[in-house]
Each structure stands twice: as structure tokens, then as C-alpha cells.
Design an enzyme around this catalytic site. Structure first.
Site, mmCIF file in Angstrom:
data_model
loop_
_atom_site.group_PDB
_atom_site.id
_atom_site.type_symbol
_atom_site.label_atom_id
_atom_site.label_comp_id
_atom_site.label_asym_id
_atom_site.label_seq_id
_atom_site.Cartn_x
_atom_site.Cartn_y
_atom_site.Cartn_z
ATOM 1 C CD GLN A 198 22.781 11.443 -1.614
ATOM 2 O OE1 GLN A 198 23.152 11.833 -0.522
ATOM 3 N NE2 GLN A 198 23.044 10.239 -2.087
ATOM 4 N N GLY B 115 20.377 22.651 -1.425
ATOM 5 C CA GLY B 115 21.355 23.219 -2.357
ATOM 6 C C GLY B 115 20.747 23.566 -3.697
ATOM 7 C CB THR C 175 25.795 22.833 -2.005
ATOM 8 O OG1 THR C 175 25.030 21.874 -2.761
ATOM 9 C CG2 THR C 175 27.118 23.068 -2.711
ATOM 10 C CB CYS C 176 21.987 19.766 0.581
ATOM 11 S SG CYS C 176 21.270 19.654 -1.077
ATOM 12 C CG LEU C 177 24.175 18.224 4.487
ATOM 13 C CD1 LEU C 177 24.992 17.010 4.906
ATOM 14 C CD2 LEU C 177 22.867 18.282 5.269
#
Length: 647
Positions: free
Chosen positions: A322, A326, A614-616
């Protein structure tokens, strides 16, 4: 305390400032006590300062500085004259010192204020000159090399203090013992505090003016002698890193051609190369997909905020990801690793590594590149450009000669020595030869240089080199070695790819160190900086027991383990060298800030594992009951992350 002392005694009373006055009154006692303590423990230094103040005094007439100090301390000049007349056995300077110190014993604050006003700090270092003539004479002793070293030190100090080099206070700037013990600032070893601080102020004034007007100049014509572009390019080592990056960011934003929308897609299969000895297929696949993309779609504004716009949208086959942050960071990290794979023959570990120098550092593979290699070098340039626009590090361990070549800066003998120390040693040995007899014993050195010229590697088959022909042989070898390092066609391809993403003119004021730091990020993780850029969510705080366990565990990690932790947490092994949030109140540079949150769901904390988004850059941290368990689970997490089949 020193600053407050001056404020408390010298600031006039202001109407309506009762609260400020009461604060000053409350501080007055502790300040006087502290300054009295300094007067005792630094008496020898203070005597030295008073001696310097009295220098230049005529008989019966104190110097300008001495008169100013007497006035601030509250000693009439007539009292000094009477003391000198009464104590003929003492030098006038000694009478001056005794008189001032006796007065200061009861009230130390006026003495420290007086010394501060004429240029002495708390260490009793003289930070200003007595006259403009003295300062001008001192400034004339500075060389370009000294200025370059001072600018580097100012950039380093600003980064450590999380401010810009223009914000440093000249009167407080100094070199520590560790700075002077190292090899980074040899030209500054014997510079006085007054000289150093005046030069800091001068460099700040110069940089402030260049920063103010740089937008007015055309930086494209650096090849035109005496043009403003050429002058600024020649002074690039004197320009501060912080404002150059601010200016580069402004150029990046002004040249953006895609302001919104989803970026072009690149699809990769993370498991495609598992068990393979080469990662060529992933690299070539990514490069071929990007080759079909219009570069204007990759020119986005500088990434910022919680949901940044990146040049590419990365699809990882088989992974339900999502968001794009990341995946994009994972993409740049994968590409940086794949580019340095020996079988790809784009970069090669430098020959000096065989002698134990610059291990793990790479240079461009010398020789004539084929069409595919040139396409891949262009891809390298595009990756660098996307790294600049996204502020996501592309960790490439390249020697300075590569970065210099990209910026079209000339190479020097130090670059050759860094790349091939054995070749450089042989060159030095042959250059020193002045007799036929010496030349007879230099067969090995001749062989090393001949190998660089592409001649036979067997010494017995090599054409003899005479003493008369030695200079020409050396010049041929140097020209060939320089050409091998410059790799003109490969570098031109890199510049072409880079220039399709970022205006190359904007790089003309950068040093090779600037470009490497901005593209690659800092090689080591600064835990103090990361801690300052961490947010605690859903009721957590830094004082929580398990949070303290978390930071204590990271402090035990090696540099390699910290890189693995960062990879686990946000799909990067390096972080940007700065974040504008504290300098100017702007939004964080992604992936900052790191976020620590409670785990999802419920259950006994000690039976749960650490997870990340990981995206955040978000770590979901269970409340482990002990330091040992926290450390164990963190190490387990970062090692599992390196296994592509672990899930």
C-alpha cells in the site's frame, strides 16, 4: 550564563517588564557565583588576557583597550597612574593586572563584560583584533586551501548543531582538539581564535551575498573565462553546503513538469533473482522500461510531507504494497546494489583495494563501452536525478574521481593514487630516476606503467625504455591512466541521463563532496539526529520503559546492524543528510519523521514480534518486559528482513 550576565547588568529597565526584571534578579546570584568561580580557576588565562589588553600602552597612558576596560570595571585612570607611581618596583602592566583583579574579586561580572566587549571569550581567547590594520594583515596570510578547510569545518559543525553555516556565531566558532588531531584541517592548526573567527564572519558575508544574487546569473557558460558562471564554479569550494542545497531544491521545484498524478510504472519481481548469481536481468529490465518513458514525466517537485510525489510508481510482483514510498525506496536501493555487481561490468572495485586501500570503493570500468553499456550508464544518470528530486539516497560507493568526472572537474594525482596506489607509487619512483643505472633496477615499475598503457604484461617481451625516452613514456602512461579514470563516453552518458531529470547548470556550483552527499546520503546512521526526528503515536512517549529499551538496543548495534534496521524500517540503508523541519519550519524530508506506534491487535507483548510499515517509516513496537528481549527481537527482525523468502 555569560550572555545573561551581560543582559542583566547592561540592559536598561523597561516599563512593563517587571517579569523580565524579576527573572534577571533571580539569575543574578547564580551568575555572579559562576563568574566568581571562573575568576578563580582561570586566573592565569585572565592574567594573560589583561597583559594582551595592556600591550601598546605608553608610559603613564593606557592603551585604548586598557582605558575601555578600566572604564567598564569602574577604575579611574588616575587611580592606575597613582598605583604605577607608588609601586615603582613593579612593571606598569603588573600594576594594571593587580588593580583590575583586586576590583573583580568583589564584583566579577563587570570584568567579564569588559573582556567580552573587547573580544575575549570565556576561555580568554582573543576573538578580535585591536585595529583594522592588524586584521587586514592577518587576513592576507590566509590561503585558498585554508579557506576550503574552514568551509568544510563550518559545514560539519552546522550539520552537528542542526543549523546552517550562515547561522553559526563567528565569536563562538572554534576547532576542537579532535579536529586538530585529525588530518582534515592541517592548514588551521596554528590559526589564532581571532583570525579564525574573523575569517568565519568574512566567509559568511561572502556566502550571504552570493546566495542573495545567484538567481540573477546564467550558470551555463562556465567555459567562458571570467564569466560569472566560471568565477562561481571556481569558488564552489568556498560556498556553504546548506544554501547550495536550498538553491538546488528551488531549481528542482521550478523545473518540475509533472505536478500531480500517478507516475510512470516500473514493474519488478523481487523473487526473480533468488538463487541466481547475477542481478543483471532486474537492472536491464528496469532500464528498458524507463527508456520508453518521457523524461518530463519524471521531473516532479522535491518530495515532502507524508504522501510525497515520486518520479516513478514501483510495482513489486506478488507483494500487496500500500502506497509507493516504501516501494520506490526499495527500487533505488536494489538498483544501487545491482549497478555494482561485477558481472554487469559498469563499475569495478578500484585496483587500490588489492593493496588494502579504498576497499569497496568503485570506479567506472575502463575501456570502450558497447551500446548496451551506454544505455545503462544513461540509466545511472536518471537514477541519480530521481534521487535528487525525491531526496531518497542512492548509496553508490564510488571514488571521488567518478563524482568529479560527472561535474566535469579536473582530476589530479591524488585521484589516481586513490584509484590505483601501486601505479601511483611506480609513477613516483620512475619520475625520480635520473641515471641509466637507476633505470636498470626499475623494471617492475616500468612493467606496472606499461600494463596501464595496454602493452604486454610480460616484462621480458616489453620494448626497452631508455633514460632519454623515459619522460615520454611517463607522459604516455599518465595520459592513458587519466583517460581510464575519466571514461569520457561513459560519463557523458551519465550526464545525459542526469540532465534529462535535473538541470545540469544547477550542479556547476557543487563540489564533488556536495553531489556525493546529496545523492548517496550519509553512510552512517546518526542516532541522535534520528531520535530528534521521531514521533510517538497513540499515547506513547519517549519516557516509556519499552521506548527506552528500544533506543538502548539501537545504541548497542554496529554500523552494519543500524543500516539493516533502517532497511527493515523504511526500505533505505541511508538517510538524507539534513531535514528542513528544524531549520526553516518546513515539512519533513521523507522518510522523516520515524514513527513508533503500538502493535496491531492484542495479546501478550513478550510473545509478539516487531512489525513495520515501510511507506510510513512506522515501527509497531510491543511493550517488551526486558531490555534483553527487546534487543533480541530487534535483531531477529532486521535479519529476517534480509531473507526474501521470509515473508
Amino acid at each position: 550564563a555569560f550572555t545573561l550576565a551581560g543582559t542583566a547588568s547592561e540592559s536598561p529597565a523597561r516599563s512593563g517588564a517587571a517579569s523580565a526584571s524579576s527573572e534577571e534578579d533571580a539569575l543574578s546570584g547564580p551568575i555572579d557565583s559562576y563568574l566568581g568561580h571562573l575568576l578563580t580557576i582561570r586566573q592565569n588565562k585572565i592574567k594573560g588576557a589583561l597583559k594582551a589588553v595592556f600591550e601598546g600602552s605608553a608610559p603613564g597612558q593606557p592603551s585604548l583597550w586598557a582605558a575601555l576596560l578600566l572604564q567598564k570595571v569602574g577604575i579611574p585612570e588616575a587611580e592606575l597612574a597613582a598605583g604605577v607611581a607608588a609601586q615603582t618596583e613593579l612593571e606598569p602592566g603588573q600594576v594594571f593586572e593587580d588593580l583590575v583583579l583586586t576590583r573583580a574579586a568583589g564584583a566579577p561580572r563587570p570584568l567579564f563584560q569588559a573582556l567580552s566587549s573587547i573580544g575575549f571569550d570565556l576561555e580568554m581567547q582573543q576573538s578580535r583584533f585591536k585595529s583594522s590594520e592588524d586584521s587586514a594583515a592577518d587576513m592576507a596570510t590566509w590561503t585558498l586551501a585554508m579557506d576550503v578547510q574552514l568551509v568544510r569545518h563550518m559545514n560539519y559543525t552546522a550539520r552537528q548543531q542542526q543549523m546552517t553555516s550562515l547561522q553559526l556565531v563567528p565569536a563562538e566558532h572554534e576547532l576542537s582538539e579532535s579536529d586538530l588531531a585529525g588530518s582534515s584541517y592541517p592548514g588551521l592548526a596554528h590559526v589564532t581564535a581571532a583570525s579564525l573567527r574573523l575569517r568565519v564572519a568574512l566567509l559568511q558575508a561572502f556566502n550571504a551575498q552570493v546566495h542573495k544574487y545567484i538567481m540573477c546569473f546564467d550558470l551555463s557558460n562556465t567555459g567562458v573565462q571570467s564569466s560569472m558562471a566560471a568565477l562561481l564554479a571556481s569558488a564552489r569550494e568556498l560556498l556553504f553546503y546548506n544554501w547550495k542545497m536550498d538553491w538546488l531544491n528551488a531549481v528542482i521545484n521550478a523545473s518540475a513538469t509533472r505536478l500531480e498524478g500517478t507516475g510512470p510504472e516500473v514493474t519488478l519481481d523481487p523473487l526473480e533473482t533468488v538463487g541466481q548469481k547475477s542481478a543483471v536481468s532486474q537492472l536491464v529490465k528496469a532500464a528498458s522500461q524507463l527508456d520508453a518513458v518521457d523524461s518530463s514525466l519524471l521531473r516532479v517537485r522535491l518530495a515532502s510531507g507524508g504522501d510525497p510525489l515520486f518520479p516513478l510508481t514501483i510495482r513489486l510482483t506478488g507483494e500487496a504494497v500500500q502506497g509507493n514510498s516504501g516501494s520506490f525506496r526499495e527500487f533505488l536501493l536494489r538498483m544501487s546494489r545491482d549497478l555494482l555487481v561485477p558481472s554487469q561490468a559498469l563499475f569495478v572495485e578500484c585496483p587500490s583495494a588489492a593493496q588494502g586501500r579504498n576497499r569497496g570503493r568503485h570506479i567506472i570500468c575502463p575501456g570502450e563501452p558497447d551500446a548496451l553499456s551506454l544505455k545503462l550508464f544513461e540509466f545511472v544518470g536518471k537514477l541519480m536525478g530521481m534521487s535528487l528530486r525525491s531526496d531518497v539516497p542512492l548509496p553508490l560507493d564510488l571514488l571521488p574521481s567518478v563524482w568529479k568526472a560527472i561535474l566535469e572537474q579536473p582530476l589530479d594525482a591524488a585521484d589516481v593514487a586513490a584509484a590505483d596506489s601501486l601505479w601511483a607509487q611506480s609513477l613516483d619512483a620512475l619520475t625520480a630516476i635520473d641515471t641509466e643505472e637507476s633505470l636498470e633496477y626499475a623494471e617492475t615499475h616500468l612493467h606496472v606503467l606499461a600494463r596501464g598503457l595496454g602493452r604486454t604484461t610480460h616484462p621480458d617481451d616489453m620494448a626497452p625504455v631508455t633514460l632519454a625516452g623515459l619522460p615520454a613514456f611517463i607522459e604516455q602512461a599518465k595520459a592513458r591512466r587519466w583517460a581510464d579514470l575519466e571514461c569520457a563516453r561513459q560519463v557523458q552518458a551519465i550526464r545525459h541521463g542526469l540532465g534529462s531529470i535535473v538541470p545540469l547548470d544547477a550542479l556547476n556550483v557543487l563540489t564533488w563532496q556536495d553531489l556525493e552527499l546529496r545523492v548517496c546520503g550519509l553512510p552512517d546512521i546518526d542516532l541522535a539526529f534520528l531520535r530528534q526526528h521521531t514521533m510517538y503515536q497513540v499515547g506513547l512517549s519517549e519516557s516509556d520503559t519499552h521506548i527506552r529499551f528500544f533506543w538502548a538496543a539501537l545504541e548497542q548495534f554496529s554500523k552494519e546492524e543500524l543500516r539493516m534496521f533502517l532497511k527493515f524500517a523504511c526500505n533505505q540503508e541511508r538517510l538524507p543528510s539534513a531535514c528542513p523541519c528544524q531549520l526553516s519550519g518546513k515539512a519533513h524530508t521523507p522518510p522523516y519523521p520515524m514513527k513508533i506506534a503500538p502493535p496491531d491487535g492484542s495479546g501478550p507483548a513478550d510473545k509478539r514480534y516487531i512489525r513495520t510499515e515501510t511507506c510510513l517509516f512506522m515501527i509497531k513496537l510491543p511493550q517488551y518486559s526486558s531490555q534483553a528481549l527487546m534487543t533480541e527481537r530487534l535483531r531477529y527482525a532486521i535479519h529476517c528482513r534480509e531473507d526474501p523468502l521470509s515473508g
